[in-house]
Design a protein around this motif. Structure first.
Motif, PDB file in Angstrom:
ATOM      1  N   MET A 218       4.629 -30.299  23.011  1.00  0.00           N
ATOM      2  CA  MET A 218       4.329 -31.003  21.756  1.00  0.00           C
ATOM      3  C   MET A 218       2.964 -31.679  21.840  1.00  0.00           C
ATOM      4  SD  MET A 218       7.667 -32.656  20.098  1.00  0.00           S
ATOM      5  CE  MET A 218       8.616 -33.366  21.378  1.00  0.00           C
ATOM      6  N   LEU A 219       2.232 -31.610  20.729  1.00  0.00           N
ATOM      7  CA  LEU A 219       0.934 -32.283  20.655  1.00  0.00           C
ATOM      8  C   LEU A 219       1.038 -33.411  19.634  1.00  0.00           C
ATOM      9  CD1 LEU A 219      -1.422 -29.178  20.531  1.00  0.00           C
ATOM     10  CD2 LEU A 219      -1.217 -30.788  22.412  1.00  0.00           C
ATOM     11  N   PRO A 220       0.278 -34.512  19.841  1.00  0.00           N
ATOM     12  CA  PRO A 220       0.340 -35.577  18.831  1.00  0.00           C
ATOM     13  C   PRO A 220      -0.297 -35.121  17.531  1.00  0.00           C
ATOM     14  CG  PRO A 220      -1.324 -36.081  20.489  1.00  0.00           C
ATOM     15  CD  PRO A 220      -0.652 -34.817  20.922  1.00  0.00           C
ATOM     16  N   ARG A 221       0.105 -35.747  16.435  1.00  0.00           N
ATOM     17  CA  ARG A 221      -0.522 -35.415  15.156  1.00  0.00           C
ATOM     18  C   ARG A 221      -1.716 -36.338  14.949  1.00  0.00           C
ATOM     19  NH1 ARG A 221       4.262 -34.538  11.057  1.00  0.00           N
ATOM     20  NH2 ARG A 221       4.391 -36.772  11.079  1.00  0.00           N
ATOM     21  N   LYS A 222      -2.582 -35.944  14.011  1.00  0.00           N
ATOM     22  CA  LYS A 222      -3.782 -36.769  13.858  1.00  0.00           C
ATOM     23  C   LYS A 222      -3.652 -37.711  12.658  1.00  0.00           C
ATOM     24  CE  LYS A 222      -6.375 -33.326  11.344  1.00  0.00           C
ATOM     25  NZ  LYS A 222      -7.429 -32.358  11.396  1.00  0.00           N
ATOM     26  N   VAL A 223      -4.353 -38.834  12.744  1.00  0.00           N
ATOM     27  CA  VAL A 223      -4.361 -39.762  11.623  1.00  0.00           C
ATOM     28  C   VAL A 223      -5.808 -40.087  11.302  1.00  0.00           C
ATOM     29  CG1 VAL A 223      -4.088 -41.829  13.105  1.00  0.00           C
ATOM     30  CG2 VAL A 223      -3.413 -41.920  10.720  1.00  0.00           C
ATOM     31  N   SER A 224      -6.143 -40.061  10.008  1.00  0.00           N
ATOM     32  CA  SER A 224      -7.552 -40.274   9.667  1.00  0.00           C
ATOM     33  C   SER A 224      -7.806 -41.680   9.136  1.00  0.00           C
ATOM     34  CB  SER A 224      -7.996 -39.229   8.645  1.00  0.00           C
ATOM     35  OG  SER A 224      -7.088 -39.219   7.579  1.00  0.00           O
ATOM     36  N   GLY A 225      -6.766 -42.495   9.037  1.00  0.00           N
ATOM     37  CA  GLY A 225      -6.976 -43.871   8.592  1.00  0.00           C
ATOM     38  C   GLY A 225      -5.651 -44.512   8.242  1.00  0.00           C
ATOM     39  N   TYR A 226      -5.723 -45.767   7.861  1.00  0.00           N
ATOM     40  CA  TYR A 226      -4.514 -46.493   7.456  1.00  0.00           C
ATOM     41  C   TYR A 226      -4.812 -47.283   6.202  1.00  0.00           C
ATOM     42  CZ  TYR A 226      -2.200 -45.570  11.927  1.00  0.00           C
ATOM     43  OH  TYR A 226      -1.595 -44.968  13.000  1.00  0.00           O
ATOM     44  N   GLN A 227      -3.795 -47.553   5.410  1.00  0.00           N
ATOM     45  CA  GLN A 227      -3.960 -48.447   4.282  1.00  0.00           C
ATOM     46  C   GLN A 227      -2.948 -49.589   4.436  1.00  0.00           C
ATOM     47  OE1 GLN A 227      -2.745 -45.110   1.793  1.00  0.00           O
ATOM     48  NE2 GLN A 227      -1.450 -46.522   0.628  1.00  0.00           N
ATOM     49  N   ASN A 228      -3.228 -50.674   3.720  1.00  0.00           N
ATOM     50  CA  ASN A 228      -2.350 -51.829   3.875  1.00  0.00           C
ATOM     51  C   ASN A 228      -1.063 -51.625   3.071  1.00  0.00           C
ATOM     52  OD1 ASN A 228      -1.520 -54.287   4.691  1.00  0.00           O
ATOM     53  ND2 ASN A 228      -2.599 -55.413   3.085  1.00  0.00           N
ATOM     54  N   ILE A 229       0.077 -51.697   3.764  1.00  0.00           N
ATOM     55  CA  ILE A 229       1.368 -51.502   3.077  1.00  0.00           C
ATOM     56  C   ILE A 229       2.281 -52.670   3.414  1.00  0.00           C
ATOM     57  CG2 ILE A 229       3.483 -50.077   3.202  1.00  0.00           C
ATOM     58  CD1 ILE A 229       1.789 -47.769   2.596  1.00  0.00           C
ATOM     59  N   SER A 268       7.093 -38.603   0.776  1.00  0.00           N
ATOM     60  CA  SER A 268       8.371 -37.980   1.121  1.00  0.00           C
ATOM     61  C   SER A 268       8.579 -37.999   2.635  1.00  0.00           C
ATOM     62  CB  SER A 268       8.387 -36.540   0.592  1.00  0.00           C
ATOM     63  OG  SER A 268       9.207 -35.746   1.396  1.00  0.00           O
ATOM     64  N   LEU A 269       9.726 -38.535   3.056  1.00  0.00           N
ATOM     65  CA  LEU A 269      10.005 -38.603   4.493  1.00  0.00           C
ATOM     66  C   LEU A 269      10.161 -37.201   5.077  1.00  0.00           C
ATOM     67  CD1 LEU A 269      10.667 -40.253   7.057  1.00  0.00           C
ATOM     68  CD2 LEU A 269      13.043 -40.281   6.329  1.00  0.00           C
ATOM     69  N   SER A 270      10.853 -36.305   4.357  1.00  0.00           N
ATOM     70  CA  SER A 270      11.044 -34.966   4.942  1.00  0.00           C
ATOM     71  C   SER A 270       9.728 -34.211   5.056  1.00  0.00           C
ATOM     72  CB  SER A 270      12.093 -34.162   4.194  1.00  0.00           C
ATOM     73  OG  SER A 270      12.122 -34.518   2.863  1.00  0.00           O
ATOM     74  N   GLN A 271       8.852 -34.390   4.072  1.00  0.00           N
ATOM     75  CA  GLN A 271       7.533 -33.741   4.199  1.00  0.00           C
ATOM     76  C   GLN A 271       6.774 -34.303   5.393  1.00  0.00           C
ATOM     77  OE1 GLN A 271       5.044 -33.802   0.752  1.00  0.00           O
ATOM     78  NE2 GLN A 271       6.377 -32.407  -0.358  1.00  0.00           N
ATOM     79  N   PHE A 272       6.894 -35.616   5.577  1.00  0.00           N
ATOM     80  CA  PHE A 272       6.217 -36.262   6.710  1.00  0.00           C
ATOM     81  C   PHE A 272       6.708 -35.669   8.032  1.00  0.00           C
ATOM     82  CE2 PHE A 272       6.862 -39.578   9.987  1.00  0.00           C
ATOM     83  CZ  PHE A 272       5.537 -39.747  10.363  1.00  0.00           C
ATOM     84  N   ILE A 273       8.030 -35.466   8.124  1.00  0.00           N
ATOM     85  CA  ILE A 273       8.586 -34.962   9.387  1.00  0.00           C
ATOM     86  C   ILE A 273       8.185 -33.500   9.607  1.00  0.00           C
ATOM     87  CG2 ILE A 273      10.775 -34.410  10.575  1.00  0.00           C
ATOM     88  CD1 ILE A 273      11.907 -37.009   9.347  1.00  0.00           C
ATOM     89  N   GLN A 274       8.136 -32.733   8.506  1.00  0.00           N
ATOM     90  CA  GLN A 274       7.902 -31.289   8.670  1.00  0.00           C
ATOM     91  C   GLN A 274       6.438 -30.891   8.786  1.00  0.00           C
ATOM     92  OE1 GLN A 274      10.107 -29.886   5.324  1.00  0.00           O
ATOM     93  NE2 GLN A 274      11.998 -30.578   6.275  1.00  0.00           N
ATOM     94  N   HIS A 275       5.562 -31.616   8.087  1.00  0.00           N
ATOM     95  CA  HIS A 275       4.169 -31.154   8.024  1.00  0.00           C
ATOM     96  C   HIS A 275       3.372 -31.603   9.229  1.00  0.00           C
ATOM     97  CE1 HIS A 275       3.812 -30.004   3.565  1.00  0.00           C
ATOM     98  NE2 HIS A 275       4.961 -29.656   4.067  1.00  0.00           N
ATOM     99  N   SER A 276       2.407 -30.762   9.627  1.00  0.00           N
ATOM    100  CA  SER A 276       1.622 -31.135  10.805  1.00  0.00           C
ATOM    101  C   SER A 276       0.623 -32.244  10.472  1.00  0.00           C
ATOM    102  CB  SER A 276       0.904 -29.922  11.380  1.00  0.00           C
ATOM    103  OG  SER A 276       0.121 -29.355  10.361  1.00  0.00           O
ATOM    104  N   ASP A 277       0.188 -32.325   9.204  1.00  0.00           N
ATOM    105  CA  ASP A 277      -0.725 -33.405   8.828  1.00  0.00           C
ATOM    106  C   ASP A 277       0.097 -34.511   8.149  1.00  0.00           C
ATOM    107  OD1 ASP A 277      -2.612 -35.084   7.953  1.00  0.00           O
ATOM    108  OD2 ASP A 277      -3.752 -33.635   6.777  1.00  0.00           O
ATOM    109  N   PRO A 278       0.305 -35.647   8.818  1.00  0.00           N
ATOM    110  CA  PRO A 278       1.248 -36.633   8.288  1.00  0.00           C
ATOM    111  C   PRO A 278       0.757 -37.393   7.060  1.00  0.00           C
ATOM    112  CG  PRO A 278       0.220 -37.456  10.313  1.00  0.00           C
ATOM    113  CD  PRO A 278      -0.276 -36.065  10.115  1.00  0.00           C
ATOM    114  N   GLY A 279      -0.541 -37.470   6.828  1.00  0.00           N
ATOM    115  CA  GLY A 279      -1.039 -38.194   5.659  1.00  0.00           C
ATOM    116  C   GLY A 279      -1.164 -39.692   5.932  1.00  0.00           C
ATOM    117  N   ILE A 280      -2.126 -40.299   5.248  1.00  0.00           N
ATOM    118  CA  ILE A 280      -2.448 -41.705   5.523  1.00  0.00           C
ATOM    119  C   ILE A 280      -1.307 -42.641   5.110  1.00  0.00           C
ATOM    120  CG2 ILE A 280      -3.977 -43.592   4.783  1.00  0.00           C
ATOM    121  CD1 ILE A 280      -6.276 -41.628   4.866  1.00  0.00           C
ATOM    122  N   THR A 281      -0.720 -42.387   3.924  1.00  0.00           N
ATOM    123  CA  THR A 281       0.321 -43.319   3.450  1.00  0.00           C
ATOM    124  C   THR A 281       1.518 -43.332   4.398  1.00  0.00           C
ATOM    125  OG1 THR A 281      -0.359 -42.720   1.233  1.00  0.00           O
ATOM    126  CG2 THR A 281       1.654 -44.000   1.413  1.00  0.00           C
TER     127      THR A 281
END
Ligand SMILES: Cc1cc2nc3c(=O)[nH]c(=O)nc-3n(C[C@H](O)[C@H](O)[C@H](O)COP(=O)(O)OP(=O)(O)OC[C@H]3O[C@@H](n4cnc5c(N)ncnc54)[C@H](O)[C@@H]3O)c2cc1C
Length: 468
Positions: A218-229, A268-281
């Motif tokens: 397994m490889l870590p996924r990448k994150v390009s930034g964060y927003q305040n939540i 979407s939590l399931s999209q987050f789990i399935q997709h290789s690009d997790p997205g900033i949100t």
């Protein structure tokens, strides 16, 4: 006057120090901080090393006392041009900030007339004597203390393949800048997570070929930034409400809450789990939930915890601990040009007359000149020599889910019989069994406050911590 010892001076140790100095009755205490000179303030994560070792969170999410303090300090001290608060910067900058915070603590102690001693030595033993503890360092006895904070931080399993003492084997990846390698040499890095990525990036210009070797691939996924939540659904109040309504909390209920939290943020939590690009949100939601996830873990019963570990543990770590996009891009380029390869499966490593042979069943073997252990952080207390001593003396006990048994309300150490050991609190990685999500500054910051503000036990007491 009470005397306090803080063993370990990384982020956690100096957070405890700062909290102690802020207590209204701090004039009546003396404090001694123990750590080796090279680790003091910076600990393992933020020590001086190659500049490609980046923080895994941007500037505006890293702090010591309160949100934003790191960015303000950086702008005043280091940055010559306007600072991008959402940038991923070298980890050593945060280390320099922590050194500054330690100097501030020293000044504050001097102003308030509080005795603060820094002992640049490693503690090798902690011996209970009457109502006190004697601390022994590598150089001998170093005083008696009423109260002690264990802030020993992270450690690694140094020898997962039985290679210790072999020429060309590095038992830890930190600091990367001490690893000697030539342009025509090849290297195998045990592990494929963040530390392995750090090593590959740092060594790429200095060697011919690099292999990640791992069991699961397994490889870590990448994150390009964060927003305040700000958490809306997965809150401690909501978890408490569930517990009061149903009498128990299950993993399924927590995933349902998480799904609702994602939906409340149009994600979407399931999209987050399935997709290789997790997205900033999605990544920002998880960052904002660090303390709440740790809280939720403490509400689960043993069976539910076990279920999570078996089903989710490895996957969760991969989902939760991403790599900063500038470094992810460098690793992608190394894979694309063939300088980096990932070998995974049941790997065997055998030392040769020169170098090492790496074999994977059903695949060709490769020969490498050097092997570096970047297999990640260990949660076994046996890997901490001081803790091993405490366990031998019967004043510390291994937690079934890693680290040591502690009282979750006060962080006091528990012995094998679940009895509170007077005078010792434990914070950080060694509380992983009880607190789970301890690899981030948010939970460590909260723990430092809790450890200082919650009550102490001056005699042995049976789980008197709960609900006090
Ligand atoms: C490589 C790496 C990168 C990370 N990056 C980030 C990041 O970007 N953002 C984030 O939020 N978190 C990050 N983390 C998570 C990190 O673990 C925490 O944020 C935090 O730095 C841990 O601090 P600590 O003081 O608990 O542990 P450590 O930093 O490990 O410090 C523990 C200290 O205790 C000392 N010690 C241990 N035993 C003894 C003894 N017997 N006597 C005296 N001293 C002793 C050690 O020398 C060390 O200095 C990272 C972790 C690692 C390992």
């Amino acid at each position: 006057m009470k005397s306090y010892a803080i063993i370990g001076g990384g982020f956690t140790g100096i957070s405890v120090l700062a909290q102690l100095l802020d207590q209204p009755d701090s004039k009546h205490i003396s404090i001694t901080l123990f750590d080796t000179p090279e680790k003091l303030a910076v600990g393992t994560a933020f020590a001086e090393d190659v500049r490609t070792n980046l923080l895994n969170r941007p500037v505006n999410t890293m702090y010591f006392r309160e949100q934003g303090d790191f960015g303000v300090w950086l702008e005043k001290t280091i940055s010559s041009k306007p600072l991008a608060l959402d940038a991923f910067i070298p980890r050593s900058h945060f280390g320099q900030f922590l050194c500054y915070q330690l100097r501030q603590c020293q000044q504050l102690a001097a102003q308030r007339g509080i005795r603060l001693r820094i002992v640049p030595q490693r503690v090798v033993d902690l011996l209970p004597q009457d109502q006190l503890f004697q601390i022994v360092t590598g150089e001998g006895g170093n005083g008696h203390y009423n109260r002690c904070f264990l802030c020993l931080g992270t450690t690694t399993c140094h020898d997962p393949y039985g290679l210790i003492n072999q020429a060309g084997y590095y038992d830890t990846v930190w600091p990367v800048n001490r690893i000697e390698i030539n342009n025509n040499e090849s290297v195998a890095i045990i592990g494929s997570r963040l530390s392995a990525h750090d090593a590959a990036i740092a060594l790429a210009s200095r060697c011919r070929k690099i292999y990640f070797i791992s069991r699961k691939g397994m490889l870590p996924r990448k994150v390009s930034g964060y927003q305040n939540i700000i958490p809306q659904v997965f809150t401690q109040m909501e978890i408490k409400r569930l517990s009061a309504t149903y009498g128990k909390i299950t993993i399924a209920q927590l995933f349902r809450l998480l799904r609702q939290e994602f939906a409340a943020n149009n994600c979407s939590l399931s999209q987050f789990i399935q997709h290789s690009d997790p997205g900033i949100t999605a990544m920002s939601i998880l960052l904002a939930l660090n303390n709440n996830i740790s809280y939720a873990w403490r509400q689960l019963n043993e069976q539910q915890k076990q279920r999570f570990i078996l089903r989710w543990q490895a996957r969760w770590q991969q989902l939760r601990i991403p790599i900063a996009s500038p470094n992810a891009q460098k690793v992608e380029e190394l894979f694309a040009c063939g300088q980096l390869e990932h070998l995974h499966g049941n790997i065997v490593i055998k030392p040769q007359a020169k170098g090492f042979k790496i074999s994977i069943p059903g695949s060709v073997s490769v020969l490498v000149d050097k092997v570096i252990n970047a297999s990640g952080i260990s949660s076994s207390p046996e890997n901490y020599p001081l803790v091993h001593r405490l366990m031998q003396q019967g004043i510390a006990a291994a937690h079934p889910f890693g680290g040591l048994k502690i009282c979750s309300d006060s962080l006091c150490l528990l012995n094998t019989e679940g009895i509170v050991v007077p005078g010792i609190k434990c914070i950080g990685q060694l509380t992983i069994g009880e607190y789970y999500a301890v690899g981030n500054i948010d939970v460590l910051h909260s723990q430092a406050r809790l450890a200082v503000e919650s009550r102490w036990h001056d005699t042995y007491s049976k789980m008197a911590c709960v609900g006090e």
